[in-house]
Scaffold this motif. Structure first.
Motif, PDB file in Angstrom:
ATOM      1  N   CYS B  87      14.361  22.757  -7.519  1.00  6.26           N
ATOM      2  CA  CYS B  87      14.733  23.346  -6.232  1.00  6.26           C
ATOM      3  C   CYS B  87      13.658  22.965  -5.214  1.00  6.26           C
ATOM      4  CB  CYS B  87      14.832  24.862  -6.344  1.00  6.26           C
ATOM      5  SG  CYS B  87      15.281  25.640  -4.794  1.00  6.26           S
ATOM      6  N   CYS B  90      11.944  26.235  -2.718  1.00  3.64           N
ATOM      7  CA  CYS B  90      11.036  27.305  -3.120  1.00  3.64           C
ATOM      8  C   CYS B  90      10.063  26.825  -4.187  1.00  3.64           C
ATOM      9  CB  CYS B  90      11.817  28.490  -3.665  1.00  3.64           C
ATOM     10  SG  CYS B  90      12.641  28.112  -5.217  1.00  3.64           S
ATOM     11  N   TYR B  93      11.414  31.076  -7.086  1.00  2.00           N
ATOM     12  CA  TYR B  93      12.868  31.213  -7.113  1.00  2.00           C
ATOM     13  C   TYR B  93      13.348  31.647  -5.736  1.00  2.00           C
ATOM     14  CZ  TYR B  93      11.739  36.169  -7.804  1.00  2.00           C
ATOM     15  OH  TYR B  93      11.241  37.427  -7.685  1.00  2.00           O
ATOM     16  N   CYS B  94      14.601  31.292  -5.430  1.00  2.00           N
ATOM     17  CA  CYS B  94      15.194  31.672  -4.149  1.00  2.00           C
ATOM     18  C   CYS B  94      16.696  31.758  -4.324  1.00  2.00           C
ATOM     19  CB  CYS B  94      14.832  30.643  -3.079  1.00  2.00           C
ATOM     20  SG  CYS B  94      15.601  29.037  -3.339  1.00  2.00           S
ATOM     21  N   CYS B  97      18.609  28.766  -5.908  1.00  2.90           N
ATOM     22  CA  CYS B  97      18.463  28.361  -7.304  1.00  2.90           C
ATOM     23  C   CYS B  97      18.517  29.567  -8.237  1.00  2.90           C
ATOM     24  CB  CYS B  97      17.158  27.590  -7.506  1.00  2.90           C
ATOM     25  SG  CYS B  97      15.685  28.546  -7.187  1.00  2.90           S
TER      26      CYS B  97
HETATM   27 ZN   LIG Z   1      14.816  27.815  -5.121  1.00  2.55          ZN
END
Ligand SMILES: [Zn+2]
Lengths: 117, 314
Positions: B87, B90, B93-94, B97
């Motif tokens: 991804c 980020c 995590y965001c 994803c």
């Molecule tokens: Zn992400």
């Protein structure tokens, strides 16, 4: 924390690694080994069976050298006297892949269209 | 297409979790590639990162985290997400994803037991990240698949049981993945195929005319549920006719021996079918997508795989 490899390394091609490499055999004419990175029995067996259908392919076999290795080795030998002229292993593999690609496209189209009665 | 084939594919039966289809005009390698791709290479979403803020239940944190990972999440829009490791939006995590969930349950009152189920898993993504809200836990294990009821009809998948005053407060991050990484990402419970006709068949007419009564019974016993003797004739048992069991090498060998003793030839009583006519597939999913969707995705993935190798052959 540990030196354990990331799980995704089993199926994601690392930077700087060639997807396919070909090493011609030094002793036998029209023969060589393909190394397919991050591939397994799914594609290797498909390719092997498709190459067997080619009458100008004299030998084809593959191995997955070790469970912790994420590549396969495909050995192909083609005929030296074909009607069409020069026919080297990379050409044979390309033809096999083209046929497989067409077959899978056809299956995908059928699956998309097929409705249970 | 010099050595191509003209395959056929026919979906016979298809519902939310179950599908029957048959494949013809191709060989075992293609059937197996489809099976393997459906099981191990179709991506889904699954809970991958669990933060336990409070857990006073009888189960320890890791045990609950493992159970959460195995709960299927509805993933037909999985293509809208990137894999966590590549991804670009980020570091960790965001919403592009991953999907965030939380579970907050406090067993209050005098109720003896409070069941914490998949229905207590609540999405915590923003309203504006509407694609995340499509990734919902599946609440049944395919029980309602036959009636076609949607997954909310189930009772929910049990995660833990709390007794009075116990509390669970958990944050979860669901990521995209494939079953080559961990089996929790497999959309499939089962994918299997049966080769029709079977590679080896017994020629029952020949056996019946050749063998004495006691030899027939010997063979029936030896075959362990493959054959039976009815009115003095050998017949296949129901499980074989329905495709649930096959003919073992032991049975063929025994049939050959008995045929030889009766003055026949072993080659007369077996028929070998080197070319499969068709493959009858049975596919069942966890509820994370329909089997039909998984099949379509698998075929696309397989094609991309083949095309990718083709592009790299020099
Ligand atoms: Zn992400």
């Amino acid at each position: 924390m540990t030196n354990a490899p990331e799980n995704y390394e089993a199926w994601v091609l690392p930077d700087g690694v060639e997807k396919v490499s070909y090493v011609p055999d030094t002793k036998i004419e029209n023969c060589g080994v393909f190394r397919l990175e991050r591939e397994d029995h799914t594609l290797a067996n498909l390719l092997r069976m498709q190459l067997i259908r080619d009458p100008d392919v004299l030998f084809v076999g593959y191995k997955h050298p070790h469970p912790l290795d994420h590549h396969i080795e495909l050995r192909v030998q083609t005929s030296t006297n074909t009607r069409a002229g020069k026919y080297m292993p990379p050409e044979a593999v390309r033809v096999a892949l083209m046929d497989l690609s067409a077959e899978i496209s056809r299956l995908a189209e059928l699956a998309r269209r097929s409705r249970p009665s | 297409m010099p050595f191509g084939r003209n395959p056929g594919l026919d979906i016979k039966e298809s519902s939310r979790c179950y599908m029957n289809f048959s494949l013809n005009g191709t060989d075992v390698s293609m059937a197996n590639a489809i099976r393997r791709t459906m099981i191990a290479e179709v991506p889904t979403m699954a809970i991958d990162l669990v933060t336990v803020k409070e857990n006073t239940s009888a189960l320890h944190d890791e045990y609950i985290a493992h159970r959460l990972g195995l709960i299927p999440l509805y993933s037909e829009n999985v293509d809208r997400f990137d894999y966590g490791f590549d991804c670009e939006k980020c570091e960790d995590y965001c919403a592009y994803c991953s999907v965030s969930f939380q579970i907050q349950v406090h067993a209050t009152g005098d109720t003896a037991v409070r069941n914490v189920t998949s229905k207590d898993i609540v999405c915590t993504n923003l309203e504006t990240e509407e694609w995340c809200h499509d990734v919902k836990p599946v609440h049944d294990s395919g029980d309602d698949a036959e009636t076609g009821a949607d997954s909310d009809g189930g009772n929910g998948i049990l995660i833990a049981r709390l007794s009075s005053s116990q509390r669970l407060d958990i944050r979860c991050i669901a990521r995209k993945g494939i079953a080559k990484d961990h089996a929790k990402w497999s959309p499939m419970c089962t994918v299997s195929y049966r080769i029709v006709p079977p590679a080896v068949e017994l020629v029952l007419e020949k056996l019946n005319s050749l063998l004495e009564q006691d030899a027939k019974e010997d063979l029936a016993v030896y075959s362990q549920g493959l054959l039976k003797v009815t009115n003095g004739f050998l017949q296949y048992e129901e499980p074989f006719l329905k495709g649930r069991i096959g003919i073992t090498p032991d049975t063929t060998r025994r049939a050959g021996q008995l045929a030889t003793q009766a003055g026949g030839k072993p080659s007369d009583i077996v028929r070998y079918n080197p070319e499969p006519e068709r493959f009858d597939f049975t596919a069942e999913t966890t509820g994370s997508m329909t089997p039909r969707f998984a099949l379509l995705m698998a075929l696309d993935i397989l094609k991309k795989r083949v095309d990718n190798v083709m592009a790299h052959i020099h």
